[in-house]
Design a protein around this motif. Structure first.
Motif, PDB file in Angstrom:
ATOM      1  N   ALA A  27       4.586   1.959  -3.042  1.00 29.09           N
ATOM      2  CA  ALA A  27       3.206   1.488  -3.018  1.00 29.09           C
ATOM      3  C   ALA A  27       2.695   1.521  -1.579  1.00 29.09           C
ATOM      4  O   ALA A  27       3.390   1.141  -0.652  1.00 29.09           O
ATOM      5  CB  ALA A  27       3.109   0.082  -3.580  1.00 29.09           C
ATOM      6  N   CYS A  28       1.484   2.006  -1.417  1.00 27.49           N
ATOM      7  CA  CYS A  28       0.850   2.084  -0.107  1.00 27.49           C
ATOM      8  C   CYS A  28      -0.380   1.191  -0.099  1.00 27.49           C
ATOM      9  O   CYS A  28      -1.191   1.234  -1.021  1.00 27.49           O
ATOM     10  CB  CYS A  28       0.462   3.520   0.204  1.00 27.49           C
ATOM     11  SG  CYS A  28      -0.354   3.729   1.802  1.00 27.49           S
ATOM     12  N   LYS A  29      -0.513   0.371   0.939  1.00 28.08           N
ATOM     13  CA  LYS A  29      -1.688  -0.481   1.088  1.00 28.08           C
ATOM     14  C   LYS A  29      -2.722   0.255   1.935  1.00 28.08           C
ATOM     15  O   LYS A  29      -2.454   0.631   3.069  1.00 28.08           O
ATOM     16  CB  LYS A  29      -1.308  -1.805   1.736  1.00 28.08           C
ATOM     17  CG  LYS A  29      -0.466  -2.679   0.853  1.00 28.08           C
ATOM     18  CD  LYS A  29      -0.224  -4.016   1.489  1.00 28.08           C
ATOM     19  CE  LYS A  29       0.583  -4.888   0.531  1.00 28.08           C
ATOM     20  NZ  LYS A  29       0.748  -6.232   1.040  1.00 28.08           N
ATOM     21  N   SER A  74      -0.154   4.437  -5.196  1.00 25.16           N
ATOM     22  CA  SER A  74       1.168   5.052  -5.065  1.00 25.16           C
ATOM     23  C   SER A  74       1.152   6.109  -3.967  1.00 25.16           C
ATOM     24  O   SER A  74       0.205   6.890  -3.857  1.00 25.16           O
ATOM     25  CB  SER A  74       1.581   5.714  -6.379  1.00 25.16           C
ATOM     26  OG  SER A  74       1.693   4.752  -7.390  1.00 25.16           O
ATOM     27  N   SER A  75       2.209   6.136  -3.163  1.00 31.72           N
ATOM     28  CA  SER A  75       2.332   7.120  -2.087  1.00 31.72           C
ATOM     29  C   SER A  75       2.567   8.507  -2.656  1.00 31.72           C
ATOM     30  O   SER A  75       2.985   8.671  -3.797  1.00 31.72           O
ATOM     31  CB  SER A  75       3.493   6.744  -1.170  1.00 31.72           C
ATOM     32  OG  SER A  75       3.238   5.520  -0.540  1.00 31.72           O
ATOM     33  N   GLY A  76       2.319   9.517  -1.817  1.00 33.04           N
ATOM     34  CA  GLY A  76       2.596  10.888  -2.195  1.00 33.04           C
ATOM     35  C   GLY A  76       1.556  11.537  -3.080  1.00 33.04           C
ATOM     36  O   GLY A  76       1.844  12.550  -3.714  1.00 33.04           O
ATOM     37  N   GLN A  77       0.339  10.969  -3.134  1.00 36.80           N
ATOM     38  CA  GLN A  77      -0.702  11.536  -3.986  1.00 36.80           C
ATOM     39  C   GLN A  77      -2.029  11.563  -3.244  1.00 36.80           C
ATOM     40  O   GLN A  77      -2.183  10.952  -2.190  1.00 36.80           O
ATOM     41  CB  GLN A  77      -0.831  10.721  -5.271  1.00 36.80           C
ATOM     42  CG  GLN A  77       0.431  10.753  -6.107  1.00 36.80           C
ATOM     43  CD  GLN A  77       0.232  10.067  -7.439  1.00 36.80           C
ATOM     44  OE1 GLN A  77      -0.876   9.995  -7.962  1.00 36.80           O
ATOM     45  NE2 GLN A  77       1.312   9.559  -8.002  1.00 36.80           N
ATOM     46  N   GLU A  99       4.521  10.942   1.246  1.00 40.54           N
ATOM     47  CA  GLU A  99       5.634  10.256   0.589  1.00 40.54           C
ATOM     48  C   GLU A  99       6.097   9.080   1.441  1.00 40.54           C
ATOM     49  O   GLU A  99       6.142   9.180   2.663  1.00 40.54           O
ATOM     50  CB  GLU A  99       6.812  11.221   0.387  1.00 40.54           C
ATOM     51  CG  GLU A  99       6.566  12.253  -0.673  1.00 40.54           C
ATOM     52  CD  GLU A  99       6.533  11.671  -2.076  1.00 40.54           C
ATOM     53  OE1 GLU A  99       7.251  10.706  -2.363  1.00 40.54           O
ATOM     54  OE2 GLU A  99       5.757  12.213  -2.889  1.00 40.54           O
ATOM     55  N   ASN A 100       6.429   7.985   0.793  1.00 35.60           N
ATOM     56  CA  ASN A 100       6.942   6.765   1.437  1.00 35.60           C
ATOM     57  C   ASN A 100       5.990   6.151   2.456  1.00 35.60           C
ATOM     58  O   ASN A 100       6.409   5.357   3.294  1.00 35.60           O
ATOM     59  CB  ASN A 100       8.310   7.032   2.085  1.00 35.60           C
ATOM     60  CG  ASN A 100       9.334   7.448   1.055  1.00 35.60           C
ATOM     61  OD1 ASN A 100       9.353   6.937  -0.062  1.00 35.60           O
ATOM     62  ND2 ASN A 100      10.180   8.386   1.416  1.00 35.60           N
TER      63      ASN A 100
END
Length: 183
Positions: A27-29, A74-77, A99-100
């Motif tokens: 998860a990315c904030k 979500s990361s990577g998108q 990613e990440n």
């Protein structure tokens, strides 16, 4: 024989949990501040939405009283951030998360005032926050997260209400002053 069978099931379950934990997206904030493009003043309670590549709204929140917001994806998108407020033109910000990636700071997002309409488009979306003279209302039905989140998660989005790590609910002093002043 039964003991070996139970041990095999237990090891298989633990292995599947470890595999699922590694496959889970990070998860990315995503955070930023919304301001007026001319005056530079922050705009309170701006509606922030995040859409996927197909234009489906994944999450919608409201900024705080100082125009600050944090939304999770979500990361990577790749996503599109939709920033809108009454009296201002809608702003679209394309976001690419690696990613990440855990945090993405968009800095200041400037909205321009919109007094003229070049065309009218009717969209079936209600604003999350409605600010009247004597009250501020949060429309949970307009929030796509309401179907999948619990009540505490939804209360975290309500302006002037905070929930700490121990799940204690607090109402800001500004809200209490408005409540008792209007009574």
């Amino acid at each position: 024989m039964k003991r070996v069978f139970k041990l095999g099931i237990l090891l298989g379950f633990i292995f599947s949990l470890c595999t699922a934990a590694q496959a889970a997206p990070t998860a990315c904030k995503i955070n930023g501040v919304v301001t007026d493009s001319i005056s530079g003043e922050t705009i309170p309670f701006v509606t922030i939405g995040i859409e996927n590549n197909e234009g489906k709204v994944l999450s919608r929140i409201a900024s705080d009283a100082l125009g600050k917001f944090t939304i999770t994806a979500s990361s990577g998108q790749n996503y599109r951030l939709v920033v809108s407020s009454v009296g201002y033109g809608t702003k679209y910000v394309d976001i690419s998360l690696s990613e990440n990636e855990k945090n993405k700071d968009l800095g200041t997002i400037k909205l321009t005032e919109s007094s003229e309409l070049s065309e009218v488009t009717v969209v079936a979306q209600k604003p999350l926050i409605k600010s009247d003279i004597d009250k501020i209302t949060y429309d949970m039905e307009a929030d796509p997260d309401a179907a999948s989140n619990n009540a505490l998660d939804m209360l975290r989005k309500v302006p002037m209400i905070t929930i700490d790590a121990e799940e204690n609910i607090q109402v800001s002093q500004v809200a209490l002053c408005r409540l008792f002043h209007s009574a």
